[in-house]
Each structure stands twice: as C-alpha cells, then as structure tokens.
Write an enzyme that holds these catalytic residues in place. Structure first.
Site, PDB file in Angstrom:
ATOM      1  N   SER A   7       0.847  -1.198   0.000  1.00 47.98           N
ATOM      2  CA  SER A   7       0.000   0.000   0.000  1.00 47.98           C
ATOM      3  C   SER A   7       0.883   1.249   0.000  1.00 47.98           C
ATOM      4  O   SER A   7       1.633   1.491   0.959  1.00 47.98           O
ATOM      5  CB  SER A   7      -0.895  -0.012   1.238  1.00 47.98           C
ATOM      6  N   HIS A  32      -1.345  -1.195  -4.147  1.00 51.95           N
ATOM      7  CA  HIS A  32      -2.617  -0.799  -3.532  1.00 51.95           C
ATOM      8  C   HIS A  32      -2.606   0.718  -3.296  1.00 51.95           C
ATOM      9  O   HIS A  32      -1.678   1.266  -2.701  1.00 51.95           O
ATOM     10  CB  HIS A  32      -2.777  -1.547  -2.208  1.00 51.95           C
ATOM     11  N   ASP A  34      -4.730   3.862  -1.751  1.00 49.76           N
ATOM     12  CA  ASP A  34      -5.818   4.228  -0.852  1.00 49.76           C
ATOM     13  C   ASP A  34      -6.296   5.648  -1.115  1.00 49.76           C
ATOM     14  O   ASP A  34      -5.617   6.613  -0.769  1.00 49.76           O
ATOM     15  CB  ASP A  34      -5.351   4.126   0.605  1.00 49.76           C
ATOM     16  N   MET A  36      -8.742   8.559  -0.134  1.00 48.18           N
ATOM     17  CA  MET A  36      -9.584   8.983   1.004  1.00 48.18           C
ATOM     18  C   MET A  36     -10.005  10.428   0.814  1.00 48.18           C
ATOM     19  O   MET A  36      -9.193  11.266   0.410  1.00 48.18           O
ATOM     20  CB  MET A  36      -8.792   8.863   2.305  1.00 48.18           C
ATOM     21  N   HIS A  65      -8.394   1.539  -4.001  1.00 45.67           N
ATOM     22  CA  HIS A  65      -9.378   1.326  -2.923  1.00 45.67           C
ATOM     23  C   HIS A  65     -10.027   2.674  -2.620  1.00 45.67           C
ATOM     24  O   HIS A  65      -9.393   3.564  -2.064  1.00 45.67           O
ATOM     25  CB  HIS A  65      -8.613   0.751  -1.709  1.00 45.67           C
ATOM     26  N   MET A  67     -12.123   5.056  -0.645  1.00 51.32           N
ATOM     27  CA  MET A  67     -12.789   5.340   0.636  1.00 51.32           C
ATOM     28  C   MET A  67     -13.341   6.753   0.519  1.00 51.32           C
ATOM     29  O   MET A  67     -12.831   7.708   1.129  1.00 51.32           O
ATOM     30  CB  MET A  67     -11.767   5.231   1.778  1.00 51.32           C
ATOM     31  N   MET A 136     -11.759  -5.368   5.316  1.00 52.82           N
ATOM     32  CA  MET A 136     -10.916  -4.468   6.100  1.00 52.82           C
ATOM     33  C   MET A 136     -10.624  -5.137   7.438  1.00 52.82           C
ATOM     34  O   MET A 136     -11.545  -5.551   8.143  1.00 52.82           O
ATOM     35  CB  MET A 136     -11.609  -3.132   6.341  1.00 52.82           C
ATOM     36  N   GLY A 141      -8.823   4.423   7.108  1.00 54.77           N
ATOM     37  CA  GLY A 141      -8.447   5.820   7.300  1.00 54.77           C
ATOM     38  C   GLY A 141      -6.961   6.027   7.523  1.00 54.77           C
ATOM     39  O   GLY A 141      -6.418   7.045   7.129  1.00 54.77           O
ATOM     40  N   PHE A 142      -6.326   5.038   8.120  1.00 52.76           N
ATOM     41  CA  PHE A 142      -4.920   5.219   8.476  1.00 52.76           C
ATOM     42  C   PHE A 142      -4.124   3.926   8.324  1.00 52.76           C
ATOM     43  O   PHE A 142      -4.670   2.843   8.519  1.00 52.76           O
ATOM     44  CB  PHE A 142      -4.795   5.699   9.929  1.00 52.76           C
ATOM     45  N   GLY A 144      -0.746   1.600   9.600  1.00 49.51           N
ATOM     46  CA  GLY A 144      -0.045   1.345  10.855  1.00 49.51           C
ATOM     47  C   GLY A 144      -0.915   0.943  12.028  1.00 49.51           C
ATOM     48  O   GLY A 144      -0.478   1.032  13.172  1.00 49.51           O
ATOM     49  N   ASP A 174      -6.986  -6.268   4.162  1.00 48.34           N
ATOM     50  CA  ASP A 174      -6.286  -4.978   4.211  1.00 48.34           C
ATOM     51  C   ASP A 174      -6.218  -4.424   5.631  1.00 48.34           C
ATOM     52  O   ASP A 174      -7.252  -4.088   6.217  1.00 48.34           O
ATOM     53  CB  ASP A 174      -7.063  -4.000   3.304  1.00 48.34           C
ATOM     54  N   GLY A 176      -3.014  -3.976   9.001  1.00 49.38           N
ATOM     55  CA  GLY A 176      -2.365  -4.624  10.142  1.00 49.38           C
ATOM     56  C   GLY A 176      -1.648  -5.921   9.831  1.00 49.38           C
ATOM     57  O   GLY A 176      -1.409  -6.723  10.742  1.00 49.38           O
ATOM     58  N   SER A 197       2.549  -0.284   6.152  1.00 47.81           N
ATOM     59  CA  SER A 197       3.655   0.107   7.038  1.00 47.81           C
ATOM     60  C   SER A 197       4.668  -1.017   7.234  1.00 47.81           C
ATOM     61  O   SER A 197       5.866  -0.750   7.342  1.00 47.81           O
ATOM     62  CB  SER A 197       3.099   0.580   8.376  1.00 47.81           C
TER      63      SER A 197
HETATM   64  C1  DX5 Z   1      -6.391   1.784   5.626  1.00 47.10           C
HETATM   65  C2  DX5 Z   1      -5.963   1.438   4.236  1.00 47.10           C
HETATM   66  C3  DX5 Z   1      -4.890   0.412   4.148  1.00 47.10           C
HETATM   67  C4  DX5 Z   1      -3.579   0.800   4.783  1.00 47.10           C
HETATM   68  C5  DX5 Z   1      -2.948  -0.445   5.337  1.00 47.10           C
HETATM   69  O1  DX5 Z   1      -7.510   2.601   5.552  1.00 47.10           O
HETATM   70  O2  DX5 Z   1      -7.065   0.966   3.487  1.00 47.10           O
HETATM   71  O3  DX5 Z   1      -4.687   0.005   2.812  1.00 47.10           O
HETATM   72  O4  DX5 Z   1      -2.703   1.407   3.884  1.00 47.10           O
HETATM   73  O5  DX5 Z   1      -1.841  -0.085   6.072  1.00 47.10           O
HETATM   74  P1  DX5 Z   1      -1.140  -1.064   7.107  1.00 47.10           P
HETATM   75  O6  DX5 Z   1      -0.655  -2.257   6.346  1.00 47.10           O
HETATM   76  O7  DX5 Z   1      -0.031  -0.221   7.644  1.00 47.10           O
HETATM   77  O8  DX5 Z   1      -2.154  -1.437   8.142  1.00 47.10           O
HETATM   78 ZN    ZN Z   2      -6.679   0.034   1.476  1.00 50.16          ZN
END
Ligand code: DX5
Ligand code: ZN
Length: 217
Positions: A7, A32, A34, A36, A65, A67, A136, A141-142, A144, A174, A176, A197
């Site tokens: 990502s 990937h 993201d 947002m 993706h 969002m 998910m 949203g974030f 890490g 997707d 963690g 991350s």
């Molecule tokens: C979160 C994103 C993910 C994110 C995953 O909203 O959709 O794609 O980048 O990041 P890690 O792998 O750090 O959890």
């Molecule tokens: Zn994503």
C-alpha cells in the site's frame, strides 16, 4: 499462490519511484492505492492525478481502494488515469449493485469492501457480481494500525461461502498485516494481502515482500 499488494499510503512520497522499484524487485503483484476524501474516512490522501503518476512509473496493476462518498462520481477519472482494479465500500452506498455493474462495463476488476464490523451477509446479493471482496482488518483511514483479531473468523466464513457457491471471487485483506501474522491470516483463505507500514517502514521493503511471499508458499 498468495499475491502481495504493497500500500503506497506508507511509502515515502518524496521518493515514490524508488520505493515502488523496491517492492517491484521483491516480487509484489499489485500496488494498492488508498483514496480517502476526508468524509467517508477521517483522512485525505490522493486523487486521480496521483494514480496517473503511479501508472507512469510502474508496470504493476493499480489496485485502487476508494474510501470516498459517492464513489461513482470519480470512476471515469480513475479509470482514465490507469486504475486496473477498483474497490468500493458497501457501507452507505444506496446503489451498490448499479455501481458494481457500471465498473464491470468499464472493464476494470471490481471489488466490494467491508469495514470490520460490517457483517458478511451484506455480500449475499452482490458476491456473484464482483471479482474480489476486500475485507478491512482495521478501521479504514490510516496505515499502521493493529490487525483486528476476529477478522480471521470472518475470512474463514467468507472462504467457505465462496467455495460452497462455487464462485470465482478472490479474497483480499487490508490492514495490520506484517511478517509475524501473515502466515496465519493467509491460511484462513486469503488470495491477496495488502500491507503498507510493515513493508515501507522497514529498511528493506524488497526483502519484506520477498519474505512475505516465502512465508505464505
Ligand atoms: C487503511 C488502508 C490500508 C492501509 C494499510 O484505511 O485501506 O490500505 O494502507 O496499512 P497497514 O498495512 O499499515 O495497516
Ligand atoms: Zn486500502
């Protein structure tokens, strides 16, 4: 074989070309992206122009993706800029079936996304229209964040449903996912792993991608 989709949210934006080259070298299968909008999720990232820029610096398929609220407003732009896969959330979408069909007609690979607390039953009448389902495993949203543990059960249930209905729908997960948990998560029936991350915040992203593939094969 499991596919890895790094990502770019966690990549070094001042050095995107180099970071992407590293994951390509490690054998990444997709990139990937993201998107947002600060409404659907409490964060703002990038739009179609960045997708276009990524498209010019990588051969990897772009897995976009979305969002965002009212995702259909942006389908054309993202496709024009080179999105190969597009996934949209089922939450808050009053016209999911119509949006999925529109995307299919545009010729991209289409996915439906479920937030961690959204039940799998939301997929009952859409699963046979999509190419992949994106579960998910963190609240979107974030990057890490920590993998939400009950997702393993959700993945297993979805795998069972897909197999029972003999569908050719792939499961993407997707959030963690890192070297220490990837094997266990993938063994629940995952086809595509998104990781941000754990790949880009490591000093050797190329090695992490290679190691992830190795641990899952
Ligand atoms: C979160 C994103 C993910 C994110 C995953 O909203 O959709 O794609 O980048 O990041 P890690 O792998 O750090 O959890
Ligand atoms: Zn994503």
């Amino acid at each position: 074989m499991v596919r890895i989709a790094p990502s770019v949210l966690s990549a070094d934006f001042s050095n995107l070309r180099d970071d992407i080259a590293k994951v390509e070298k490690g054998g990444a299968h997709l990139l990937h992206v993201d998107v947002m909008d600060g409404h659907f999720v409490p964060n703002i990232t990038f739009g179609p122009l960045i997708v276009g820029a990524l498209n010019r610096i990588t051969e990897l398929p772009l897995d976009v993706h979305l969002m965002v609220e009212n995702p259909h407003q942006y389908f054309k732009q993202f496709i024009q800029e080179g999105a190969d896969w597009i996934s949209i959330h089922c939450e808050g979408n009053h016209h999911l079936n119509r949006d999925i069909i529109t995307l299919k007609e545009e010729g991209v690979k289409v996915g439906v996304v479920l937030n961690p607390a959204t039940p799998l039953s939301s997929l009952d009448y859409i699963l046979d229209y999509v190419d992949f389902a994106l579960l998910m495993s963190v609240n979107p949203g974030f990057g890490g964040q920590k993998f939400i543990d009950n997702l393993k059960q959700k993945i297993r249930c979805l795998r069972e449903t897909i197999d029972k209905r003999a569908l050719r729908v792939e499961i993407e997960v997707d959030g963690g996912i890192e070297l220490d948990n990837i094997q266990e998560i993938v063994s629940c029936g995952v086809d595509i792993v998104v990781a941000g991350s754990s790949i880009f915040h490591h000093q050797d992203p190329e090695w992490v991608v290679r190691e992830m593939i190795k641990r899952c094969s």
